[in-house]
Design an enzyme around this catalytic site. Structure first.
Site, mmCIF file in Angstrom:
data_model
loop_
_atom_site.group_PDB
_atom_site.id
_atom_site.type_symbol
_atom_site.label_atom_id
_atom_site.label_comp_id
_atom_site.label_asym_id
_atom_site.label_seq_id
_atom_site.Cartn_x
_atom_site.Cartn_y
_atom_site.Cartn_z
ATOM 1 N N ASN A 1 0.874 -1.170 0.000
ATOM 2 C CA ASN A 1 0.000 0.000 0.000
ATOM 3 C C ASN A 1 0.912 1.221 0.000
ATOM 4 O OD1 ASN A 1 -1.761 2.087 0.535
ATOM 5 N ND2 ASN A 1 -2.219 1.463 2.643
ATOM 6 N N TRP A 2 1.085 1.785 -1.175
ATOM 7 C CA TRP A 2 2.049 2.894 -1.292
ATOM 8 C C TRP A 2 1.548 4.157 -0.600
ATOM 9 C CZ3 TRP A 2 4.404 3.119 -6.946
ATOM 10 C CH2 TRP A 2 5.111 1.926 -7.182
ATOM 11 N N LYS A 3 0.273 4.235 -0.309
ATOM 12 C CA LYS A 3 -0.337 5.470 0.225
ATOM 13 C C LYS A 3 -0.011 6.631 -0.734
ATOM 14 C CE LYS A 3 -0.126 3.462 4.764
ATOM 15 N NZ LYS A 3 -0.189 3.650 6.206
ATOM 16 N N HIS B 1 -9.636 1.471 4.456
ATOM 17 C CA HIS B 1 -8.384 1.663 5.200
ATOM 18 C C HIS B 1 -8.637 2.648 6.345
ATOM 19 C CE1 HIS B 1 -4.330 2.926 6.240
ATOM 20 N NE2 HIS B 1 -3.945 1.771 5.726
ATOM 21 N N GLU C 1 -7.052 5.056 7.448
ATOM 22 C CA GLU C 1 -6.816 6.469 7.139
ATOM 23 C C GLU C 1 -8.025 7.072 6.408
ATOM 24 O OE1 GLU C 1 -2.963 5.906 5.309
ATOM 25 O OE2 GLU C 1 -2.196 5.330 7.275
ATOM 26 N N GLU D 1 -5.847 -4.562 10.532
ATOM 27 C CA GLU D 1 -4.817 -3.551 10.738
ATOM 28 C C GLU D 1 -5.132 -2.745 11.997
ATOM 29 O OE1 GLU D 1 -2.710 -2.536 6.760
ATOM 30 O OE2 GLU D 1 -4.406 -1.197 7.001
ATOM 31 N N GLY E 1 2.182 2.514 10.703
ATOM 32 C CA GLY E 1 3.152 3.591 10.530
ATOM 33 C C GLY E 1 3.826 4.019 11.820
ATOM 34 N N SER F 1 3.079 -1.911 10.407
ATOM 35 C CA SER F 1 4.526 -1.981 10.656
ATOM 36 C C SER F 1 5.137 -3.350 10.369
ATOM 37 C CB SER F 1 4.843 -1.521 12.089
ATOM 38 O OG SER F 1 4.432 -0.175 12.281
ATOM 39 N N GLY G 1 2.646 -1.065 4.284
ATOM 40 C CA GLY G 1 2.711 0.360 3.966
ATOM 41 C C GLY G 1 4.139 0.798 3.727
ATOM 42 N N GLY G 2 4.738 1.403 4.739
ATOM 43 C CA GLY G 2 6.079 1.977 4.621
ATOM 44 C C GLY G 2 7.093 1.060 3.947
HETATM 45 P P1 PGA Z 1 2.544 0.430 7.639
HETATM 46 O O1 PGA Z 1 1.093 0.655 6.974
HETATM 47 O O2 PGA Z 1 3.072 -0.871 7.097
HETATM 48 O O3 PGA Z 1 3.348 1.619 7.183
HETATM 49 O O4 PGA Z 1 2.348 0.384 9.107
HETATM 50 C C1 PGA Z 1 0.207 -0.419 6.759
HETATM 51 C C2 PGA Z 1 -1.061 0.106 6.150
HETATM 52 O O5 PGA Z 1 -1.490 1.217 6.490
HETATM 53 O O6 PGA Z 1 -1.682 -0.577 5.309
#
Ligand code: PGA
Length: 253
Positions: free
Chosen positions: A11-13, A97, A99, A169, A175, A214, A235-236
């Site tokens: 998930n590149w966001k 998600h 966010e 999640e 993050g 994470s 994500g990251g």
């Molecule tokens: P993260 O994000 O791996 O940076 O914690 C995961 C996500 O939001 O899907």
């Protein structure tokens, strides 16, 4: 259980840039090609879908988006439809998600509508559920996740989860560098599977439930070793080729 092959989805966001993407996509495609039972996907920002399509087409790596409109078409300025995603070869789309829920006001009903719209267009939704730190501390984690799940089951039916991916999640782990322990994650994955089994045991058995929050090269293997963790939503670490490739490899073991 053996019937569930693992899935690792990036998930590149809101990250990416044409030149860097090209290198990242190519490395993922070339360096995860060795045989092994794992599905791999990248969910990129909308403008980079044609780039993902052009690099990844005819490869083993799927691509997708991170959000989609619940509406089919019409006067919805700034929105992107499921048909548009299908037009660019998307296999997956993330819905709900945390966010989106926290920053863009998406409630359980909206997420369920997006889930249903995605499936109607032949896309496979990656439905995200999870509790905040406050909710965990208030001991309402199971209730919150159950409500997030039930909204989708009520609108689309439990069978619809047979053509979807789930991602647990915990918001406090996203993050933050604070991963849920494999035991904490397994506990919730088991809870989710059991809850779906009440409505449809076969769908529950076959459903892939990803863990997100994470995940890194250094902790992926122990998470993926848990019986109800069927891969990760990353994500990251999905922005760093070496990290993402290692995570994909960890899912093969
Ligand atoms: P993260 O994000 O791996 O940076 O914690 C995961 C996500 O939001 O899907």
């Amino acid at each position: 259980m053996a019937m569930r092959s693992k899935l690792v989805a990036g998930n590149w966001k809101m990250h990416g840039e044409l030149v860097q993407n090209q290198d990242l996509l190519k490395r993922i495609m070339l360096e995860t090609a060795e045989p092994g039972e794992v599905d791999i996907a990248v969910c990129v920002p909308y403008p980079y879908l044609p780039q993902a399509q052009s690099v990844l087409r005819n490869s083993h790596v799927f691509w997708g988006a991170q959000n989609v409109s619940q509406h089919e078409k019409g006067a919805y300025t700034g929105e992107i439809s499921t048909a548009m995603l299908a037009d660019f070869g998307c296999r997956f789309v993330i819905v709900g998600h945390s966010e989106r829920r926290a920053l863009y006001g998406e409630d359980n009903r909206t997420v369920a509508l997006k889930f249903k719209a995605a499936q109607a267009a032949g896309l496979m939704p990656i439905l995200c559920v999870g509790e905040t730190l406050d909710q965990r501390e208030a001991a309402v984690t199971e209730q919150v996740v159950a409500e997030q799940l039930d909204a989708v089951i009520e609108l689309a039916g439990a069978e619809a989860l047979g053509k979807a991916i789930l991602a647990y999640e915990p918001v406090w782990a996203i993050g933050t560098g604070k991963t849920a322990t494999p035991q904490q994650a397994q506990e919730m994955h088991g809870f989710i599977r059991d809850r779906i089994a009440v409505s449809n045991p076969q769908v529950a058995r076959e459903l892939r439930i990803l863990y997100g929050g994470s995940v890194k090269a250094g902790n992926a293997a122990e998470l993926f070793a848990m019986p109800d963790i069927d891969g990760g939503l990353i994500g990251g670490a999905s922005l760093i080729a070496d990290e993402f490739i290692s995570i994909c490899r960890a899912a093969k073991n």
